[in-house]
Write an enzyme that holds these catalytic residues in place. Structure first.
Site, mmCIF file in Angstrom:
data_model
loop_
_atom_site.group_PDB
_atom_site.id
_atom_site.type_symbol
_atom_site.label_atom_id
_atom_site.label_comp_id
_atom_site.label_asym_id
_atom_site.label_seq_id
_atom_site.Cartn_x
_atom_site.Cartn_y
_atom_site.Cartn_z
ATOM 1 N N SER A 141 7.316 -24.417 60.703
ATOM 2 C CA SER A 141 7.953 -25.734 60.655
ATOM 3 C C SER A 141 9.278 -25.577 59.914
ATOM 4 O O SER A 141 9.464 -24.603 59.162
ATOM 5 C CB SER A 141 7.056 -26.699 59.877
ATOM 6 O OG SER A 141 7.727 -27.901 59.569
ATOM 7 N N TYR A 154 1.381 -29.265 52.910
ATOM 8 C CA TYR A 154 1.869 -28.898 54.246
ATOM 9 C C TYR A 154 3.006 -27.887 54.106
ATOM 10 O O TYR A 154 3.010 -26.842 54.754
ATOM 11 C CB TYR A 154 2.336 -30.158 54.991
ATOM 12 C CG TYR A 154 2.825 -29.862 56.401
ATOM 13 C CD1 TYR A 154 1.911 -29.641 57.437
ATOM 14 C CD2 TYR A 154 4.183 -29.796 56.697
ATOM 15 C CE1 TYR A 154 2.345 -29.356 58.722
ATOM 16 C CE2 TYR A 154 4.622 -29.510 57.975
ATOM 17 C CZ TYR A 154 3.703 -29.301 58.985
ATOM 18 O OH TYR A 154 4.143 -29.016 60.257
HETATM 19 N N1 LIG Z 1 5.301 -32.284 65.786
HETATM 20 C C1 LIG Z 1 6.183 -31.870 64.901
HETATM 21 O O1 LIG Z 1 7.179 -32.551 64.616
HETATM 22 C C2 LIG Z 1 5.993 -30.535 64.222
HETATM 23 C C3 LIG Z 1 7.019 -30.085 63.397
HETATM 24 C C4 LIG Z 1 6.896 -28.857 62.762
HETATM 25 C C5 LIG Z 1 5.761 -28.086 62.966
HETATM 26 N N2 LIG Z 1 4.769 -28.544 63.766
HETATM 27 C C6 LIG Z 1 3.579 -27.684 63.922
HETATM 28 O O2 LIG Z 1 3.240 -27.551 65.287
HETATM 29 C C7 LIG Z 1 1.832 -27.283 65.388
HETATM 30 C C8 LIG Z 1 1.240 -28.195 66.452
HETATM 31 O O3 LIG Z 1 1.322 -29.539 65.997
HETATM 32 P P1 LIG Z 1 1.603 -30.770 66.985
HETATM 33 O O4 LIG Z 1 2.833 -31.420 66.529
HETATM 34 O O5 LIG Z 1 1.461 -30.361 68.385
HETATM 35 O O6 LIG Z 1 0.413 -31.746 66.529
HETATM 36 P P2 LIG Z 1 -0.895 -32.239 67.301
HETATM 37 O O7 LIG Z 1 -0.550 -32.831 68.606
HETATM 38 O O8 LIG Z 1 -1.649 -33.051 66.304
HETATM 39 O O9 LIG Z 1 -1.684 -30.861 67.570
HETATM 40 C C9 LIG Z 1 -2.381 -30.200 66.565
HETATM 41 C C10 LIG Z 1 -3.294 -29.206 67.266
HETATM 42 O O10 LIG Z 1 -4.001 -28.465 66.243
HETATM 43 C C11 LIG Z 1 -5.376 -28.453 66.594
HETATM 44 N N3 LIG Z 1 -6.224 -28.335 65.431
HETATM 45 C C12 LIG Z 1 -6.253 -29.107 64.312
HETATM 46 N N4 LIG Z 1 -7.252 -28.707 63.510
HETATM 47 C C13 LIG Z 1 -7.849 -27.639 64.114
HETATM 48 C C14 LIG Z 1 -8.952 -26.801 63.796
HETATM 49 N N5 LIG Z 1 -9.653 -26.950 62.649
HETATM 50 N N6 LIG Z 1 -9.283 -25.810 64.667
HETATM 51 C C15 LIG Z 1 -8.593 -25.647 65.821
HETATM 52 N N7 LIG Z 1 -7.552 -26.402 66.181
HETATM 53 C C16 LIG Z 1 -7.195 -27.400 65.335
HETATM 54 C C17 LIG Z 1 -5.616 -29.763 67.329
HETATM 55 O O11 LIG Z 1 -6.738 -29.626 68.202
HETATM 56 P P3 LIG Z 1 -8.216 -30.213 68.002
HETATM 57 O O12 LIG Z 1 -8.110 -31.470 67.205
HETATM 58 O O13 LIG Z 1 -8.696 -30.389 69.402
HETATM 59 O O14 LIG Z 1 -8.951 -29.121 67.290
HETATM 60 C C18 LIG Z 1 -4.337 -29.873 68.148
HETATM 61 O O15 LIG Z 1 -4.455 -29.164 69.344
HETATM 62 C C19 LIG Z 1 1.255 -27.493 63.994
HETATM 63 O O16 LIG Z 1 1.064 -26.240 63.366
HETATM 64 C C20 LIG Z 1 2.349 -28.265 63.264
HETATM 65 O O17 LIG Z 1 2.332 -28.049 61.880
HETATM 66 C C21 LIG Z 1 4.851 -29.744 64.384
#
Ligand SMILES: NC(=O)c1ccc[n+]([C@@H]2O[C@H](COP(=O)([O-])OP(=O)(O)OC[C@H]3O[C@@H](n4cnc5c(N)ncnc54)[C@H](OP(=O)(O)O)[C@@H]3O)[C@@H](O)[C@H]2O)c1
Length: 265
Positions: A141, A154
């Site tokens: 991130s 985080y």
């Molecule tokens: N969106 C942003 O602005 C942003 C910015 C910087 C970084 N990121 C990073 O991008 C990554 C994806 O996030 P996103 O934005 O796509 O959010 P999201 O839509 O909430 O996706 C999060 C994913 O992580 C999975 N997950 C959560 N807990 C888990 C567990 N215990 N075991 C296995 N899978 C798990 C969820 O699947 P299940 O609930 O089905 O397990 C889901 O597929 C994260 O690492 C986040 O920190 C996002």
């Protein structure tokens, strides 16, 4: 690498947001994807949204159940074949004060975001090194480079990823293993909906900065270009990504400005 045609790409957190979009992007490029997360129905939907759905495999996985990972990696290698690219993407957000957030919640976030990335990465990277090729992609991130208020754990979990994955790169580069660290800015996903508050309850709605963030499929196409070029680190997002440069070149200014960032949850 010019294309991922017939390459095996294993993505954690593939049931929504960035992981789902990366699966669609890799599949469009000809890859065979292994889709992992806890929500099996959502993984099935993502599989159906990919090009040639029948080529892709749904593999339920909780990244915080570390004791199950050895067996899952064994199944992948036995039933699908060697992994060419592992994307460790599963993650959970946080909205809570550094002082107020209970230690159990600190541990839960670290278990998913940091150890939940390290655990599959070390098992798969070992096999890649034996084979002499492979690529590990760590989804960090902008908060892996800069820390902001109300996101202490985080930010810590994402900073920790840089520490670990930079070492992994240095250790395995002469054994054919490449490491790419991707730092997204604000991407339009439900990350904030499931973000943990100080007491462990969920924030419950999509925060405005994510609503107006970059489309996840646009992000995934840009990330794929950087992954294909085997970039060491890439920052993808809107103007917020420039905060990393402000911090690097004007840290005093950054520390003054960041005090006013966000509201206490
Ligand atoms: N969106 C942003 O602005 C942003 C910015 C910087 C970084 N990121 C990073 O991008 C990554 C994806 O996030 P996103 O934005 O796509 O959010 P999201 O839509 O909430 O996706 C999060 C994913 O992580 C999975 N997950 C959560 N807990 C888990 C567990 N215990 N075991 C296995 N899978 C798990 C969820 O699947 P299940 O609930 O089905 O397990 C889901 O597929 C994260 O690492 C986040 O920190 C996002």
């Amino acid at each position: 690498m010019k294309s991922y045609s017939d390459r095996v790409v294993w993505i954690t957190g593939a049931s929504s947001g960035i992981g789902a979009a990366l699966a669609r992007a890799f599949a469009a490029d000809g890859a065979r994807c292994i889709l992992s997360a806890r929500n099996v129905d959502a993984l099935g939907q993502v599989r159906r949204s990919c090009r040639e759905p029948d080529r892709h495999v749904v593999l339920p996985m909780d990244v915080s159940r570390f004791d199950s990972h050895g067996e899952l990696v064994g199944r992948v290698y036995d039933e699908v074949g060697p992994v060419d690219v592992l994307v460790v993407n599963s993650g959970v957000g946080q909205h809570g004060g550094a002082v107020e957030t209970e230690l159990d919640i600190v541990r839960r976030i670290m278990d998913v975001n940091f150890i939940g990335a390290v655990s599959p990465a070390r098992l798969v990277a070992a096999r890649m090194a034996e084979r002499g090729s492979g690529q590990v992609v760590a989804i960090s991130s902008v908060n892996g480079r800069i820390s902001v208020p109300w996101r202490s754990t985080y930010c810590a979990s994402k900073h920790a990823m840089h520490g670990w994955f930079e070492s992994l790169r240095a250790e395995l580069s002469d054994r054919g293993v490449r490491v790419t660290i991707v730092c997204p800015g604000y991407i339009r996903t439900s990350i904030s909906k499931h973000a943990l508050l100080a007491d462990g309850s969920e924030f419950g709605s999509v925060a405005p900065q994510h609503l107006s963030g970059m489309d996840a499929d646009v992000f995934a196409r840009r990330a794929l270009r950087a992954i294909r070029r085997q970039r060491a680190e890439v920052h993808i997002g809107g103007p917020e990504k420039w905060a990393i440069q402000v911090f690097r070149f004007a840290p005093l200014l950054f520390r003054l400005l960041v005090r006013g960032y966000g509201r206490k949850p």
